[in-house]
Scaffold this active site. Sequence first.
Site, PDB file in Angstrom:
ATOM      1  N   SER A  19      38.847  44.425  44.092  1.00 40.79           N
ATOM      2  CA  SER A  19      37.614  44.489  43.309  1.00 40.79           C
ATOM      3  C   SER A  19      36.524  45.023  44.227  1.00 40.79           C
ATOM      4  O   SER A  19      36.663  46.123  44.753  1.00 40.79           O
ATOM      5  CB  SER A  19      37.276  43.108  42.735  1.00 40.79           C
ATOM      6  OG  SER A  19      36.131  43.164  41.915  1.00 40.79           O
TER       7      SER A  19
ATOM      8  N   HIS B 190      39.025  46.768  39.768  1.00 40.95           N
ATOM      9  CA  HIS B 190      38.059  46.411  38.733  1.00 40.95           C
ATOM     10  C   HIS B 190      36.974  47.480  38.611  1.00 40.95           C
ATOM     11  O   HIS B 190      36.343  47.847  39.604  1.00 40.95           O
ATOM     12  CB  HIS B 190      37.405  45.072  39.049  1.00 40.95           C
ATOM     13  CG  HIS B 190      38.341  43.917  38.936  1.00 40.95           C
ATOM     14  ND1 HIS B 190      38.058  42.685  39.459  1.00 40.95           N
ATOM     15  CD2 HIS B 190      39.567  43.795  38.347  1.00 40.95           C
ATOM     16  CE1 HIS B 190      39.058  41.851  39.207  1.00 40.95           C
ATOM     17  NE2 HIS B 190      39.993  42.511  38.546  1.00 40.95           N
TER      18      HIS B 190
ATOM     19  N   ASP C 165      40.857  36.880  40.202  1.00 38.87           N
ATOM     20  CA  ASP C 165      41.923  37.695  39.626  1.00 38.87           C
ATOM     21  C   ASP C 165      42.895  38.111  40.726  1.00 38.87           C
ATOM     22  O   ASP C 165      42.495  38.533  41.809  1.00 38.87           O
ATOM     23  CB  ASP C 165      41.311  38.927  38.954  1.00 38.87           C
ATOM     24  CG  ASP C 165      42.314  39.700  38.109  1.00 38.87           C
ATOM     25  OD1 ASP C 165      43.334  39.110  37.701  1.00 38.87           O
ATOM     26  OD2 ASP C 165      42.060  40.891  37.851  1.00 38.87           O
TER      27      ASP C 165
END
Length: 202
Positions: free
Chosen positions: A22, A49, A142
């Site tokens: 991310s 992401h 995540d």
Amino acid sequence: MTTTLPRPYTRKRVDMVVLGASAGGIDALMVLLHDLPTGWRLPMTVVLHLPENHDSHLAEIFAQRLPIPVHEAADKMPIAVGTLYFAPPGYHLSIERERCFSLSCEAPVLFSRPSIDVLMASAADAYGPALAGFLLTGANDDGAEGLYRIHLAGGLTAVQDPKEALISIMPNAALARHAPDHVLPLRELRALLLQLEAAHAH
């Protein structure tokens, strides 16, 4: 769990590497994938992401810098050897047992779509012990569950050293979920990736 890379690295063949990141992930991937050797055969799939309402240019950016084919994954696209794939924004990316991609618009997971967990869990089902998962810098949880699913399937799990990560939340969440096979800085994760490719090629 090892924090220094065994040399030589010995393990049964890995047929896919899935990577998740991310915040700070683009720079981390640039270090990890820089100057891959010619003849690269190991396929790799990345969830990074991104905002859902913007087009992704990741495939174009990395294609200009890498000597291997780079594509944005599409629904039903078969997985080719020696290719790097990026999840498109706004869709969950899964890997089917037939070794092709599947896209879905199901609800975000941990506020993320695409979700690293979704990619890793589906890849664990498809590849079992022939899978390696790398989780890099990021600002939410995540990937922790997905990496654990890879571990349960007998695959290899590797996490960027949280002390090196630009944002340590994602690596630390993975470490809280299970003890991965390797916790390494990017340069040693790159060495591990090269050894996985060498094992794959034989």
